[in-house]
Design an enzyme around this catalytic site. Structure first.
Site, PDB file in Angstrom:
ATOM      1  N   ASP A   1       0.971  -1.297  -0.065  1.00  0.00           N
ATOM      2  CA  ASP A   1      -0.003   0.035  -0.036  1.00  0.00           C
ATOM      3  C   ASP A   1       0.700   1.302   0.200  1.00  0.00           C
ATOM      4  OD1 ASP A   1      -1.659   2.017   0.674  1.00  0.00           O
ATOM      5  OD2 ASP A   1      -3.124   0.749   1.798  1.00  0.00           O
ATOM      6  N   HIS A   2       0.990   1.950  -0.927  1.00  0.00           N
ATOM      7  CA  HIS A   2       1.699   3.030  -1.169  1.00  0.00           C
ATOM      8  C   HIS A   2       1.337   4.358  -0.232  1.00  0.00           C
ATOM      9  CE1 HIS A   2       5.108   4.913  -3.160  1.00  0.00           C
ATOM     10  NE2 HIS A   2       4.584   5.505  -4.038  1.00  0.00           N
ATOM     11  N   ARG A   3       0.369   4.280   0.401  1.00  0.00           N
ATOM     12  CA  ARG A   3      -0.027   5.417   1.448  1.00  0.00           C
ATOM     13  C   ARG A   3       0.602   5.056   2.582  1.00  0.00           C
ATOM     14  NH1 ARG A   3      -6.366   3.990   1.830  1.00  0.00           N
ATOM     15  NH2 ARG A   3      -5.354   2.051   1.980  1.00  0.00           N
TER      16      ARG A   3
END
Length: 566
Positions: free
Chosen positions: A538-540
């Protein structure tokens, strides 16, 4: 014909439940134990039965009303009142008043005799049997959780077990106080009304569920002794001082002013997806909204066939639309081009499909690929299996990878976290999910506390969980609580792939088929066994550099398993 009240019985540890369905109307003839209304709490929905047979004279509740134990539901015309447990004290009032008309004070004899009906409830001493109360129209409900154990001290109305039907889960309360002497049920048992749950070492303080509502009955009887007929008609008035409940925040657009007809589990599922239940058409009995209805509505919105009222109101004037602004899904008559066969998706695929769709759309996936040299690790695995051949435990490469993943999670804690609003929740435990292929679809059992277990124990527990998954016997608890998931396609083939993150986790590892490849050692090419790694994150939460470091470190651990000890 006598006019009698039918009240809400003891329904467990529930206070002020909402009326979501009226099952009878004035003029209907009802039988004893026939369901009158359906109520719903934040834990379960249940039907309230009639305590007697008769004709419905008047409904005392409407949709959205809040009711509790002792609230009047309907007025019945009946030729017998023996089935109504609260009628006896009310009729005793006028008869006592008439027999004591020659005394100096007619009120005192009534006050002295009124408590008599509740005396037996407090007389229980020694062993007390606690049974399943009337929980509505449920049969053969499964015990999914034990909330007490022998030796525990319980209070009246304290929850003892949790049961679950195909509609709802609910907690069964104790009808008395005491110490748990013996449990009569275990997880997985099927129970019904009056089923023995446990035996208590009771005391004189054991509470009767009928005691609370009799307190106002005594005062009403005493005050109405001069006019018993009027008391019967006016007594329900104090019970209905609670105004009609407002619609829940997630259902602001209910068109009829009624609460959408759905079970608590479906309501929770809809809240998680952000689906307004008031706009979903139910396909279940009596228009009940099912989980499949919510999933179908979600698919329709995502495909652009349907637009929620809230999104339509926010749509810009230029007509750009809401959501992803996609073209509608093509509707094709496939039979025009040749023979076809239609099959329903399995239940697992219907449920997982909606979750995977949500995860793919809502989570910004980034993928990182690497190769791990597992030549020495494979030799160790083969040797370990030979040594433990008699024990019947077979170590798989997946079990070794799980142990290596735990080491990587400890070094990179962001991968062992979950987003909760604007906060990141770092987990201090290491529960690893692994995808299991079953005849009905993909499921993900969770191996708990992998950091505290050796390779042999991990292999044994994985085998047991995988067998339960294939047999369709995995419990909900055995598929929850995961920190990180692994999807292995090594036995089927493929080189690399893109696994979808299993929310609320923030990463997932994909394993492909290992193969022997020539690797340059500085002097010559050597045959080495290479395992492809496919990491999605998850790039967040995780940036590209951290993703690359995680994959690189994991490959190093698999190449030299001694790093697990560091």
């Amino acid at each position: 014909m006598a006019l009698m009240e039918v009240k809400v019985p003891d329904i467990g540890d529930f206070d002020e439940v909402s009326v979501i369905e009226l099952l009878v109307k004035p003029g209907d003839t009802v039988k004893a134990e026939q369901s009158l209304v359906t109520v719903e709490s934040d834990k379960a929905s249940m039907e309230i039965p009639s305590s007697s047979a008769g004709v419905v004279k008047e409904l005392k509740v409407k949709l959205g009303d809040k009711v509790r134990q002792g609230s009047v539901l309907v007025m019945l015309e009946s030729d017998s009142v023996r089935a109504e447990p609260v009628e006896a004290p009310r009729e005793a009032s006028p008869s006592t008043a008439s027999t004591s008309s020659g005394q100096a004070s007619s009120g005192r004899p009534v006050e002295q005799k009124a408590p008599a009906p509740v005396a037996p409830a407090a007389a229980a001493t020694g062993p007390v049997e606690v049974r399943v109360p009337d929980i509505g129209d449920f049969k053969d409900v499964a015990v999914i959780e034990l909330l007490v154990k022998p030796g525990d001290t319980v209070k009246p109305e304290q929850s003892l077990i949790t049961v679950e039907s195909d509609k709802a889960s609910m907690e069964i309360p104790s009808s008395a106080a005491g110490v748990v002497k013996e449990l009569k049920v275990k997880i997985g048992d099927k129970v019904n009304i009056r089923y023995l749950v446990l035996v208590l070492e009771g005391s004189a303080g054991a509470a009767s569920p009928a005691a609370p509502p009799t307190t106002p009955q005594k005062s009403e009887s005493a005050s109405a002794s001069a006019a018993p007929a009027a008391a019967t008609a006016s007594a329900p008035a104090p019970e209905r001082t609670i105004p009609t409940a407002a619609l829940p925040p997630h259902e602001p657009a209910a068109p009829t002013g009624a609460l959408p007809h759905a079970s608590p589990s479906v309501r929770k599922f809809a809240r998680e997806l952000g689906v307004p239940l008031a706009e979903v058409k139910g396909s279940g009995p009596k228009g009940r909204i099912t989980q499949e209805d919510v999933q179908a509505f979600t698919r329709s919105v995502m495909l652009g066939d349907t637009q929620t009222k809230a999104l339509a109101a926010k749509a810009p004037a230029g007509g750009a639309g809401a959501g992803l602004n996609l073209l509608p899904w093509p509707k094709v008559d496939f039979a025009r081009f040749g023979p076809v066969e239609r099959k329903e998706l399995s239940r697992i695929k219907k449920i997982s499909g909606a979750n995977l769709h949500r995860n793919w759309v809502m989570i910004p996936h980034v993928n990182s690929y690497d190769d791990a040299d597992i030549t020495e690790l494979e030799e160790f695995r083969v040797a370990t299996n030979k040594e433990n051949e008699k024990a019947g435990i077979k170590v798989t490469m997946l079990a070794l990878v799980i142990k290596a993943v735990v080491a990587a999670l400890k070094k990179f804690p962001d991968f062992n976290a979950s987003l909760d609003g604007d906060q990141l929740v770092y987990k201090q435990y290491f529960h690893i999910g692994f995808a299991a292929d079953t005849p009905n679809g993909l499921v993900v059992p969770v191996l708990r506390d992998a950091d505290k277990k050796g390779i042999l124990q991990i292999s044994q527990e994985m085998g047991e969980l995988a067998k339960k998954a294939r047999d369709g016997k995995l419990s909900a608890g055995e598929m929850q609580g995961g920190c990180f998931s692994i999807s292995s396609l090594g036995g089927l083939g493929t080189t690399y792939f893109t696994p979808l993150i299993n929310a609320p986790e923030v990463a997932i590892l994909g394993l492909s088929r290992s193969s022997t490849k020539p690797v340059w050692d500085g002097k010559a090419f050597q045959p080495r066994l290479i395992l492809p790694l496919s990491l999605s994150y998850d790039h967040r939460v995780i940036d590209g550099a951290a993703g690359a470091r995680f994959n690189t470190y994991l490959a190093q651990v698999l190449a030299d398993f001694r790093r697990v000890l560091l």
